[in-house]
Design an enzyme around this catalytic site. Structure first.
Site, PDB file in Angstrom:
ATOM      1  N   ARG A 216     -16.122  -6.030 -12.356  1.00 41.97           N
ATOM      2  CA  ARG A 216     -17.123  -7.057 -12.034  1.00 41.97           C
ATOM      3  C   ARG A 216     -17.275  -7.095 -10.377  1.00 41.97           C
ATOM      4  NH1 ARG A 216     -16.722 -12.397 -10.895  1.00 41.97           N
ATOM      5  NH2 ARG A 216     -14.276 -12.586 -11.193  1.00 41.97           N
TER       6      ARG A 216
ATOM      7  N   LYS B  45      -0.190   5.259  -5.727  1.00 41.25           N
ATOM      8  CA  LYS B  45      -1.200   5.627  -7.015  1.00 41.25           C
ATOM      9  C   LYS B  45      -2.261   6.904  -6.857  1.00 41.25           C
ATOM     10  CE  LYS B  45      -4.951   4.445  -6.004  1.00 41.25           C
ATOM     11  NZ  LYS B  45      -5.632   2.842  -5.402  1.00 41.25           N
TER      12      LYS B  45
ATOM     13  N   GLU C  90     -26.033  16.449  -1.367  1.00 43.38           N
ATOM     14  CA  GLU C  90     -27.241  16.609  -0.983  1.00 43.38           C
ATOM     15  C   GLU C  90     -28.454  15.789  -1.648  1.00 43.38           C
ATOM     16  OE1 GLU C  90     -29.134  20.628  -1.865  1.00 43.38           O
ATOM     17  OE2 GLU C  90     -27.366  20.892  -2.891  1.00 43.38           O
TER      18      GLU C  90
ATOM     19  N   CYS D 210      -1.470   1.780  -2.986  1.00 42.18           N
ATOM     20  CA  CYS D 210      -2.602   2.863  -2.669  1.00 42.18           C
ATOM     21  C   CYS D 210      -1.898   4.236  -2.626  1.00 42.18           C
ATOM     22  CB  CYS D 210      -3.332   2.633  -1.310  1.00 42.18           C
ATOM     23  SG  CYS D 210      -3.211   0.867  -0.683  1.00 42.18           S
TER      24      CYS D 210
ATOM     25  N   TYR E 148      -9.777  -3.118 -10.235  1.00 45.56           N
ATOM     26  CA  TYR E 148      -9.196  -1.768  -9.593  1.00 45.56           C
ATOM     27  C   TYR E 148      -8.110  -1.352 -10.239  1.00 45.56           C
ATOM     28  CZ  TYR E 148     -11.875  -2.550  -4.813  1.00 45.56           C
ATOM     29  OH  TYR E 148     -12.862  -2.526  -3.978  1.00 45.56           O
ATOM     30  N   ILE E 149      -7.163  -2.237 -10.512  1.00 42.82           N
ATOM     31  CA  ILE E 149      -5.829  -1.358 -10.632  1.00 42.82           C
ATOM     32  C   ILE E 149      -5.767  -1.228 -12.258  1.00 42.82           C
ATOM     33  CG2 ILE E 149      -3.258  -2.107 -11.020  1.00 42.82           C
ATOM     34  CD1 ILE E 149      -3.495  -3.892  -8.604  1.00 42.82           C
TER      35      ILE E 149
ATOM     36  N   CYS F  90       1.089  -1.362  -0.019  1.00 48.36           N
ATOM     37  CA  CYS F  90       0.016   0.077  -0.245  1.00 48.36           C
ATOM     38  C   CYS F  90       0.972   1.049  -0.064  1.00 48.36           C
ATOM     39  CB  CYS F  90      -0.782  -0.102   1.267  1.00 48.36           C
ATOM     40  SG  CYS F  90      -1.963   1.357   1.301  1.00 48.36           S
TER      41      CYS F  90
ATOM     42  N   HIS G 294     -26.168  22.515   1.413  1.00 50.25           N
ATOM     43  CA  HIS G 294     -26.394  23.199  -0.182  1.00 50.25           C
ATOM     44  C   HIS G 294     -25.273  24.241  -0.211  1.00 50.25           C
ATOM     45  CE1 HIS G 294     -28.974  24.109  -3.447  1.00 50.25           C
ATOM     46  NE2 HIS G 294     -28.759  25.509  -3.158  1.00 50.25           N
TER      47      HIS G 294
ATOM     48  N   GLU H 140      -7.940   2.187 -12.529  1.00 55.09           N
ATOM     49  CA  GLU H 140      -7.368   3.138 -11.944  1.00 55.09           C
ATOM     50  C   GLU H 140      -5.973   3.663 -12.858  1.00 55.09           C
ATOM     51  OE1 GLU H 140      -8.380   2.687  -7.217  1.00 55.09           O
ATOM     52  OE2 GLU H 140      -6.397   2.034  -7.907  1.00 55.09           O
TER      53      GLU H 140
HETATM   54  P1  NDP Z   1      -8.806  -7.471  -9.341  1.00 54.98           P
HETATM   55  O1  NDP Z   1      -9.523  -8.781  -8.826  1.00 54.98           O
HETATM   56  O2  NDP Z   1      -9.786  -6.161  -9.037  1.00 54.98           O
HETATM   57  O3  NDP Z   1      -8.864  -7.449 -10.936  1.00 54.98           O
HETATM   58  C1  NDP Z   1      -8.570  -8.408 -11.572  1.00 54.98           C
HETATM   59  C2  NDP Z   1      -8.935  -8.406 -13.110  1.00 54.98           C
HETATM   60  O4  NDP Z   1      -8.040  -9.163 -14.066  1.00 54.98           O
HETATM   61  C3  NDP Z   1     -10.249  -8.616 -13.447  1.00 54.98           C
HETATM   62  O5  NDP Z   1     -10.791  -7.872 -14.331  1.00 54.98           O
HETATM   63  C4  NDP Z   1     -10.095 -10.094 -13.865  1.00 54.98           C
HETATM   64  O6  NDP Z   1     -11.342 -10.516 -14.567  1.00 54.98           O
HETATM   65  C5  NDP Z   1      -9.146 -10.112 -14.659  1.00 54.98           C
HETATM   66  N1  NDP Z   1      -8.479 -11.421 -14.922  1.00 54.98           N
HETATM   67  C6  NDP Z   1      -8.052 -12.237 -13.877  1.00 54.98           C
HETATM   68  N2  NDP Z   1      -7.557 -13.540 -14.332  1.00 54.98           N
HETATM   69  C7  NDP Z   1      -7.401 -13.234 -15.658  1.00 54.98           C
HETATM   70  C8  NDP Z   1      -6.918 -13.904 -16.686  1.00 54.98           C
HETATM   71  N3  NDP Z   1      -6.585 -15.094 -16.726  1.00 54.98           N
HETATM   72  N4  NDP Z   1      -6.860 -13.377 -18.151  1.00 54.98           N
HETATM   73  C9  NDP Z   1      -7.444 -12.247 -18.110  1.00 54.98           C
HETATM   74  N5  NDP Z   1      -7.898 -11.405 -17.133  1.00 54.98           N
HETATM   75  C10 NDP Z   1      -8.096 -11.855 -15.935  1.00 54.98           C
HETATM   76  O7  NDP Z   1      -7.364  -7.200  -9.259  1.00 54.98           O
HETATM   77  P2  NDP Z   1      -6.568  -6.092  -9.604  1.00 54.98           P
HETATM   78  O8  NDP Z   1      -5.222  -6.767  -9.773  1.00 54.98           O
HETATM   79  O9  NDP Z   1      -6.806  -4.884 -10.107  1.00 54.98           O
HETATM   80  O10 NDP Z   1      -6.205  -5.577  -7.895  1.00 54.98           O
HETATM   81  C11 NDP Z   1      -5.904  -6.337  -7.002  1.00 54.98           C
HETATM   82  C12 NDP Z   1      -6.583  -6.326  -5.492  1.00 54.98           C
HETATM   83  O11 NDP Z   1      -5.799  -5.098  -4.961  1.00 54.98           O
HETATM   84  C13 NDP Z   1      -7.909  -5.908  -5.503  1.00 54.98           C
HETATM   85  O12 NDP Z   1      -8.854  -6.937  -5.719  1.00 54.98           O
HETATM   86  C14 NDP Z   1      -8.125  -5.151  -4.495  1.00 54.98           C
HETATM   87  O13 NDP Z   1      -8.338  -5.798  -3.447  1.00 54.98           O
HETATM   88  C15 NDP Z   1      -6.764  -4.452  -4.274  1.00 54.98           C
HETATM   89  N6  NDP Z   1      -6.614  -3.092  -4.866  1.00 54.98           N
HETATM   90  C16 NDP Z   1      -7.732  -2.111  -4.365  1.00 54.98           C
HETATM   91  C17 NDP Z   1      -7.665  -0.747  -4.441  1.00 54.98           C
HETATM   92  C18 NDP Z   1      -8.590   0.246  -4.046  1.00 54.98           C
HETATM   93  O14 NDP Z   1      -9.197  -0.116  -2.821  1.00 54.98           O
HETATM   94  N7  NDP Z   1      -8.848   1.366  -4.443  1.00 54.98           N
HETATM   95  C19 NDP Z   1      -6.996  -0.099  -5.768  1.00 54.98           C
HETATM   96  C20 NDP Z   1      -6.070  -1.246  -6.170  1.00 54.98           C
HETATM   97  C21 NDP Z   1      -5.873  -2.528  -5.937  1.00 54.98           C
HETATM   98  P3  NDP Z   1     -12.658 -10.947 -14.159  1.00 54.98           P
HETATM   99  O15 NDP Z   1     -13.475  -9.963 -13.475  1.00 54.98           O
HETATM  100  O16 NDP Z   1     -13.374 -11.704 -15.274  1.00 54.98           O
HETATM  101  O17 NDP Z   1     -12.502 -11.951 -13.189  1.00 54.98           O
END
Ligand code: NDP
Length: 459
Positions: A206, A50, A442, A47, A179-180, A42, A437, A183
């Site tokens: 998702r 980022k 609001e 975080c 998320y990543i 983080c 306001h 962002e």
């Molecule tokens: P996420 O789990 O959010 O997203 C992973 C993405 O990769 C999904 O879209 C997933 O698709 C896709 N994916 C997974 N496997 C494959 C594959 N084999 N081929 C193609 N696409 C694939 O993970 P991130 O890496 O974005 O972030 C990791 C974690 O870090 C998050 O879950 C979160 O907990 C944390 N985080 C939190 C933040 C915040 O609070 N603002 C910011 C950044 C990270 P599908 O949906 O179809 O499974």
């Protein structure tokens, strides 16, 4: 039997550092090992940097919007090296604070990888010696996951590298829809890069409310991010002028960098867990009970390595609860429900509670309240921009089940709304609250009529 320490923490991230400090405060003799940098994902490469980069990326829009308010802004230019240097300085400052907080609490710090040898023994690799502890806490977090079978995967970067690029990429291809990925699509687009997000499914983010997912994507498209849905990568090649990604529909995308954000996996390899008999889940996470105890009674785990709710504040809370329970005599388990969260996309998404889909599954009668409007800032700037807010209410009890917001300040709002939703606020409580306001927020207390009444027929 006496041990060298009461607690040995493996991993100096959010969860591990909090556990170490609180346990030391309860009088425990504590040591912590960190092989990379204290602060963890983080603070060092997640975080915090980022968010600094999100701030940097938002200036381009602010400069544009200023014109409608009477400002003449000279042509703006952006210097990546300056941003990265300033970001690094801030991360160094935070890293130093984390170290001094640990040592001030009385914890010993080993800048080393640590490997569990048995339920009470840890090897400090950098010093090639072992120490013993009554309790071992595994707080090693997670690491970016890559599909190593993809031809050319060695050319891509992950969130580990993206914070240290020497040059700003002019064309960026991003894999993933979480998320990543979302962002960084906002960051690079805002900084002026040609940005394409490639996702295997049909819509980003998702797990979030479907309407908000589509709305965030629509706003990102307006700002210039390109999306390619329902395709995967089949290869990545290095060419003279950058990288060439080939997708499953036969099309290609050129980029200076290809950023893979396809999820993270718990960091449980090579730290002796199997040898010590610690049971892991199918995804490789440490299996823990509600107090964070693994299958070995002297070994606990908190944070992303347990793969429950993988968010920094959750890891911190778990680390704190563990230390209070094991060393402070106050057993407390962490409530993993009603966790507010935000995606620092552009625009932001802030949320707490159930999505419309989940609410309709779990409750027979759900009322949906919605406000979609042009934020006031956009009136004079002329920007084509919408803000969206949605409240889901259990029509039988009037209890607010979920609140979802897209737009400026959504993350800040999610934090405050988290309190209300967690306390069990009703729609009547929202309605009885006086508006502030003029604000966007609001709208949250002035939505009078449901836009939909979802009713499940009695079977
Ligand atoms: P996420 O789990 O959010 O997203 C992973 C993405 O990769 C999904 O879209 C997933 O698709 C896709 N994916 C997974 N496997 C494959 C594959 N084999 N081929 C193609 N696409 C694939 O993970 P991130 O890496 O974005 O972030 C990791 C974690 O870090 C998050 O879950 C979160 O907990 C944390 N985080 C939190 C933040 C915040 O609070 N603002 C910011 C950044 C990270 P599908 O949906 O179809 O499974």
């Amino acid at each position: 039997m006496t041990h060298d320490y009461d607690l040995f923490v493996i991993g100096g991230g959010s969860g591990g550092v909090r556990a170490a400090r609180i346990a030391a405060g309860h009088g425990a003799r504590v040591a912590l090992a960190e092989e990379f940098r204290v602060g963890g994902t983080c603070v060092i490469r997640g975080c915090v940097p980022k968010k600094l980069m999100v701030y940097a990326s938002q200036f381009s829009e602010a400069f544009e919007d200023a014109a409608g308010y009477g400002w003449t802004v000279p042509p703006a230019s952006f210097d990546w090296a300056t941003l990265i240097a300033h970001k690094d300085r801030e991360i160094d400052r935070l890293n130093a604070i984390y170290i001094s907080n640990l040592t001030a609490a009385g914890a010993a710090l080993f800048q080393s990888r640590a490997v569990i040898e048995d339920p009470h023994t840890v090897r400090i690799l950098a010093e090639d010696r072992t120490v013993t502890a009554r309790v071992i806490l595994v707080a090693t977090g997670g690491t970016p996951w890559l599909d190593l079978s993809l031809p050319g995967i060695e050319h891509v970067i992950t969130s580990n590298e993206v914070f240290y690029l020497e040059e700003m990429p002019r064309r960026v291809v991003i894999a993933g829809g979480g998320y990543i990925a979302v962002e960084f699509a906002g960051i690079f687009n805002g900084l002026g890069a040609e940005t394409t997000l490639v996702y295997r499914g049909g819509e980003i983010l998702r797990g979030f409310d479907d309407e908000l997912r589509a709305a965030v994507r629509g706003e990102m498209e307006k700002r210039g991010v390109a999306f390619r849905f329902n395709v995967i990568f089949t290869s990545i090649e290095r060419q003279a002028d950058g990288l060439l990604a080939t997708l499953s529909d036969g099309t290609t995308l050129a980029g200076d960098e290809v950023l893979f954000a396809t999820g993270r996996r718990p960091s449980t390899e090579g730290i002796g867990l199997e040898a010590a008999g610690v049971a892991l889940t199918a995804r490789g996470a440490v299996k823990v009970d509600h107090e964070g105890r693994s299958s070995v009674p002297s070994i606990y785990a908190v944070g992303d390595v347990t793969d429950r709710v993988n968010l920094t504040p959750v890891a911190i809370r778990e680390g704190h609860a563990f230390a209070d329970a094991v060393f402070g005599g106050h057993p407390a388990s962490v409530d993993h429900t009603h966790v507010p969260t935000a995606v620092f996309s552009h625009p932001e998404l802030g949320t707490v509670g159930l999505t419309e889909g989940d609410a309709a599954q779990a409750f027979a009668d759900v009322d949906v309240y919605k406000a979609s409007f042009r934020p006031m800032l956009a009136t004079l700037s002329g920007r084509d921009e919408r803000m969206l807010m949605k409240i889901l209410v259990d029509a039988r009890s009037d209890r607010v089940l979920g609140v979802h917001i897209m737009g400026h300040g959504a993350a800040e709002l999610a934090q405050v709304l988290g309190i209300a939703v967690r306390m069990g606020a009703t729609k009547a409580d929202f309605d009885a609250t006086m508006a502030v306001h003029p604000t966007a927020a609001e709208e949250l207390v002035t939505m009078r009529t449901p836009v939909a009444r979802l009713r499940r027929e009695a079977a």
